[in-house]
Each structure stands twice: as C-alpha cells, then as structure tokens.
Design a protein around this motif. Structure first.
Motif, PDB file in Angstrom:
ATOM      1  N   HIS A   1      60.082  -5.122  36.621  1.00  0.00           N
ATOM      2  CA  HIS A   1      58.760  -5.454  36.077  1.00  0.00           C
ATOM      3  C   HIS A   1      58.452  -6.941  36.238  1.00  0.00           C
ATOM      4  O   HIS A   1      57.286  -7.334  36.286  1.00  0.00           O
ATOM      5  CB  HIS A   1      58.706  -5.055  34.594  1.00  0.00           C
ATOM      6  CG  HIS A   1      57.399  -5.333  33.925  1.00  0.00           C
ATOM      7  ND1 HIS A   1      56.225  -4.660  34.250  1.00  0.00           N
ATOM      8  CD2 HIS A   1      57.074  -6.220  32.943  1.00  0.00           C
ATOM      9  CE1 HIS A   1      55.243  -5.109  33.501  1.00  0.00           C
ATOM     10  NE2 HIS A   1      55.721  -6.054  32.703  1.00  0.00           N
TER      11      HIS A   1
ATOM     12  N   THR B   1      64.687  -2.215  34.852  1.00  0.00           N
ATOM     13  CA  THR B   1      63.635  -2.726  33.987  1.00  0.00           C
ATOM     14  C   THR B   1      63.191  -4.115  34.420  1.00  0.00           C
ATOM     15  O   THR B   1      62.004  -4.463  34.346  1.00  0.00           O
ATOM     16  CB  THR B   1      64.108  -2.757  32.519  1.00  0.00           C
ATOM     17  OG1 THR B   1      64.596  -1.457  32.163  1.00  0.00           O
ATOM     18  CG2 THR B   1      62.976  -3.136  31.585  1.00  0.00           C
TER      19      THR B   1
ATOM     20  N   ALA C   1      56.185   0.224  30.750  1.00  0.00           N
ATOM     21  CA  ALA C   1      55.541  -0.554  31.812  1.00  0.00           C
ATOM     22  C   ALA C   1      55.200   0.289  33.033  1.00  0.00           C
ATOM     23  O   ALA C   1      54.620  -0.224  33.990  1.00  0.00           O
ATOM     24  CB  ALA C   1      56.447  -1.722  32.216  1.00  0.00           C
TER      25      ALA C   1
ATOM     26  N   ILE D   1      58.695  -6.647  27.337  1.00  0.00           N
ATOM     27  CA  ILE D   1      57.650  -5.674  27.678  1.00  0.00           C
ATOM     28  C   ILE D   1      56.988  -5.127  26.413  1.00  0.00           C
ATOM     29  O   ILE D   1      55.765  -4.975  26.348  1.00  0.00           O
ATOM     30  CB  ILE D   1      58.244  -4.521  28.519  1.00  0.00           C
ATOM     31  CG1 ILE D   1      58.653  -5.043  29.910  1.00  0.00           C
ATOM     32  CG2 ILE D   1      57.247  -3.372  28.659  1.00  0.00           C
ATOM     33  CD1 ILE D   1      59.452  -4.052  30.728  1.00  0.00           C
TER      34      ILE D   1
END
Length: 269
Positions: free
Chosen positions: A103, A100, A162, A67
């Motif tokens: 994403h 996470t 993000a 990211i």
C-alpha cells in the motif's frame, strides 16, 4: 565485503543483479523468504546463488495501524528511506516480502530508480491464472464468457481495508472473495496472536479457514500475508493445490529477475 566510494559495493566483486530486500515486515517472514531463495535457486556452489543486500528493519511502523488510522506513524517514509539506502549501497533490483506494505510502495518507487518486484501483482496474476481468468477477459470472466471462481484473500485487516489485493486481482482479470467478519478475525488471530507473537500455530484453525473459503466458492486461497506464508512453508503445506502463496511467488520471480534459474527440485506454491 568490498566497498567503493561512499560505502557502495564494488561492482566487480558482485553479480550484475544485486537484490535489495526491504525486510523486517515482519522479521520471521523475511527469514523464511531468504531461506526459500536459497532452496529454490538452481545452484551447485555458493557462487551460483543470488547476491543480496538485506535491510531487516523490524522497527518500521506498523502498516495496518497506519491504514486504519491516518494519524498513526507513516511506514511509507521509512520504507522509502530504506529503499534509497539499498540502492545507494548497490542494489539493482528491489523486493519487499510484505503484502500490506505494498500500500505504501509508491513512496519507495518514487525515491529510487531500481526496478521493484511487486509481491501483490505477481501473486494476483498467478491466482487469476489458476481460476482461469485471463487478464484480457475482464474481472471475473473466463475466455468463453462464463463466470469463474473468485480468489479468496487471506491478508491483514489493513490489506483488506485498503483493497490492495482486490485492485490487483481486478487488474489481473479476477475478482476477490473477501472473508466474513468472523473468518477475518480468525485469520487475524493466526497472523498476529500466533505467528507474529512467536506462538504455536493452531493448524486446525488454519485448515478450517481455508476449507471455509473453498466451500464458499473460492477457486484458490491467496496467502496474502507473509506471516501466513511462514505457516505454509513451515507446516508442510507447500504444493497444496488450494493455496497460492505470495512469498513463494515473490521468491521465484526474484530468482528469475536476477538472472538465475529455479531449481527443478523445488516444489512451487
């Protein structure tokens, strides 16, 4: 286990819902997730528990690294391959105990046909309800038109960058409270330098982080990284009214989606 053609499990030996777990992101969090599933399922025998296929793919590329740097290895490709593998093996429902990695979930969804339970969407909906923000009222508004307390997001740097939880909370009718730089650095330290590194957790630091968010106006603190869920589960924080634990929300939703019941003795998040 019994296997049919191509290595797929023999359906007659398994329950109607076989849960595929995209794990290893990180390893300790997946281990705790599986333990919560066992403890939280209302079961009187082995056969009353969930049937699971678990991919503990610890070498999946780092999600936050990708990211923050688009040139870093893409974990989404690996997660999608693992999702296909689990579905081909017989999984009928997919879960991923990592926030996470949400994403990159679209790649996995496009690679499979099995339904996917989202740890982020489930947790955001619970947190929004806790601060009194019905989804139909719009972000940050109560049913009566007044503002409600925001939801603090404790997550990885990549998750925050993000806007994974910011977007999910907005969809759920709430607004996110994002830590200051100093607070995020302390949350990062707990996640990476302590839990992921296998070192003791500084509970004074953890408590200070939570207190700072609540004192700053947050109505609840979402533990939006499953390493923080490890702290929550192993340090006796279950039931703390200030906290909304993502791993617990995913586990209880998985049990229900698989056609089982949550044990009355299990303390929720």
């Amino acid at each position: 286990m019994s296997a049919g053609p191509g290595g797929r499990i023999a359906p007659e030996d398994w329950s109607a819902q076989v849960v595929g777990v995209l794990g290893g992101l990180g390893p300790a969090a997946t281990s705790v997730f599986l333990d919560i599933l066992v403890r939280a399922t209302d079961a009187a025998s082995d056969q009353d528990h969930l049937d699971l296929l678990v991919s503990q793919h610890s070498t999946t590329p780092d999600r936050t690294a990708r990211i923050l740097d688009p040139a870093a290895p893409d974990p989404g490709i690996v997660i999608a391959r693992d999702a296909r593998m689990l579905e081909r093996a017989g999984a009928t429902l997919l879960v991923m105990p990592c926030n996470t990695a949400h994403h990159f979930v679209r790649q996995a969804e496009e690679a499979t046909t099995a339904p996917f339970l989202s740890i982020v969407e489930l947790t955001a909906e619970v947190a929004a309800r806790r601060v009194g923000a019905p989804a139909s009222a719009g972000a940050g508004a109560s049913a009566g038109g007044g503002a409600v307390a925001p939801v603090a997001v404790f997550a990885t740097e990549g998750n925050v960058r993000a806007e994974v939880y910011q977007q999910a909370l907005e969809q759920a009718g709430a607004r996110a409270w994002i830590p200051s730089r100093d607070l995020q650095d302390r949350v990062n330290a707990i996640i990476y330098d302590q839990v992921k590194a296998g070192r003791p957790v500084d509970m004074e630091m953890f408590e200070g982080c939570v207190a700072e968010a609540i004192d700053g106006g947050a109505g609840t603190v979402v533990l939006g990284c499953t390493e923080l869920s490890v702290v929550y589960d192993q340090q006796g924080l279950r039931g703390d009214p200030r906290l909304t634990d993502s791993l617990t929300e995913l586990a209880t939703a998985t049990i229900l989606a698989a056609g089982k019941q949550v044990s009355p003795a299990f303390r929720p998040a």
